[in-house]
Motif scaffolding. Structure first.
Motif, PDB file in Angstrom:
ATOM      1  N   PHE A 118      57.807  32.651  38.149  1.00 45.81           N
ATOM      2  CA  PHE A 118      56.499  33.251  37.983  1.00 45.81           C
ATOM      3  C   PHE A 118      55.346  32.483  37.635  1.00 45.81           C
ATOM      4  N   ARG A 119      54.246  32.457  37.826  1.00 47.48           N
ATOM      5  CA  ARG A 119      53.137  31.922  37.446  1.00 47.48           C
ATOM      6  C   ARG A 119      51.886  32.958  37.353  1.00 47.48           C
ATOM      7  N   ASN A 120      51.078  33.005  36.163  1.00 46.64           N
ATOM      8  CA  ASN A 120      49.799  33.641  36.480  1.00 46.64           C
ATOM      9  C   ASN A 120      48.675  32.961  36.788  1.00 46.64           C
ATOM     10  N   LEU A 121      48.063  33.484  37.784  1.00 49.03           N
ATOM     11  CA  LEU A 121      46.912  32.631  38.218  1.00 49.03           C
ATOM     12  C   LEU A 121      45.782  33.306  38.040  1.00 49.03           C
ATOM     13  N   THR A 151      50.860  48.518  36.409  1.00 43.65           N
ATOM     14  CA  THR A 151      51.222  48.853  37.936  1.00 43.65           C
ATOM     15  C   THR A 151      51.105  47.664  38.782  1.00 43.65           C
ATOM     16  N   ILE A 152      51.993  47.539  39.676  1.00 41.89           N
ATOM     17  CA  ILE A 152      52.084  46.351  40.853  1.00 41.89           C
ATOM     18  C   ILE A 152      51.111  46.757  42.077  1.00 41.89           C
ATOM     19  N   VAL A 212      52.950  36.369  46.351  1.00 46.48           N
ATOM     20  CA  VAL A 212      51.764  36.468  45.303  1.00 46.48           C
ATOM     21  C   VAL A 212      51.664  38.225  45.275  1.00 46.48           C
ATOM     22  N   GLN A 213      51.461  38.339  44.047  1.00 42.57           N
ATOM     23  CA  GLN A 213      51.168  39.753  43.411  1.00 42.57           C
ATOM     24  C   GLN A 213      50.034  39.946  42.603  1.00 42.57           C
ATOM     25  N   SER A 214      49.601  41.189  42.558  1.00 46.40           N
ATOM     26  CA  SER A 214      48.588  41.467  41.671  1.00 46.40           C
ATOM     27  C   SER A 214      48.803  42.865  40.988  1.00 46.40           C
TER      28      SER A 214
END
Length: 182
Positions: free
Chosen positions: A136-139, A161-162, A173-175
């Motif tokens: 996992f990486r926070n971008l 909340t995803i 990629v997720q927000s």
């Protein structure tokens, strides 16, 4: 690790699914324990094959005490799932010392919020269908801090909340939307 997993009985509401408790023992296992102790059956196959799974940091950089509520079942990657995570803020935490004004540093508050993002991703099994190791990486992100958090604040509650999940070329990629409260 065994000492940490055995030291704290649950003192608050804990999310349960099929008899599995997502309390402190589970939270510590997210860092150092077998994946099945962190998330139950969702990671049993990864554990059986020896595949490395994403981990949260261990203490003293571990800012999750328990999951109190999750809006959906584990192991099903989808957007719209919400989690509530609690972190019992130790009054003598290392990050309160060394300054003339003992408050939770912004980097610790940000890390606490971001750890809930990693937790919900793991809970949903995001990455379980990927070959090899998965990280996992926070971008990106932005935050607004409305008040300082003193040592006697008690519990930091973060609701995450995803918002979206996109798979492309072996990358996910997720927000997220996260809000933290004391």
């Amino acid at each position: 690790m065994r000492e940490l997993m055995e030291m704290a009985p649950e003192s608050g509401t804990v999310h349960r699914e099929d008899g599995f408790e997502f309390g402190y023992r589970s939270a510590i296992a997210c860092a150092w324990g077998p994946p099945s102790l962190a998330f139950g059956k969702v990671y049993q196959e990864a554990e059986n094959t020896g595949r490395r799974v994403p981990r949260l940091p261990g203490p003293p950089f571990h800012f999750i005490t328990r999951a109190t509520r999750v809006s959906d079942r584990s192991g099903i990657p989808k957007s719209g799932v919400e989690v509530e995570i609690e972190y019992e803020i130790p009054q003598d935490a290392w990050y309160f010392s060394g300054t003339g004004h003992p408050v939770m540093p912004h980097c610790v508050l940000a890390e606490a919020a971001l750890q809930t993002c990693g937790w919900i991703s793991s809970y949903l099994g995001i990455g379980n269908d990927q070959e090899g190791e998965f990280f996992f990486r926070n971008l990106d992100g932005k935050g607004t801090i409305l008040a300082e958090i003193p040592p006697d604040a008690g519990i930091l509650r973060t609701v995450t909340t995803i918002d979206s999940i996109s798979n492309a070329g072996g990358m996910v990629v997720q927000s997220y939307t996260s809000k933290s409260f004391i």
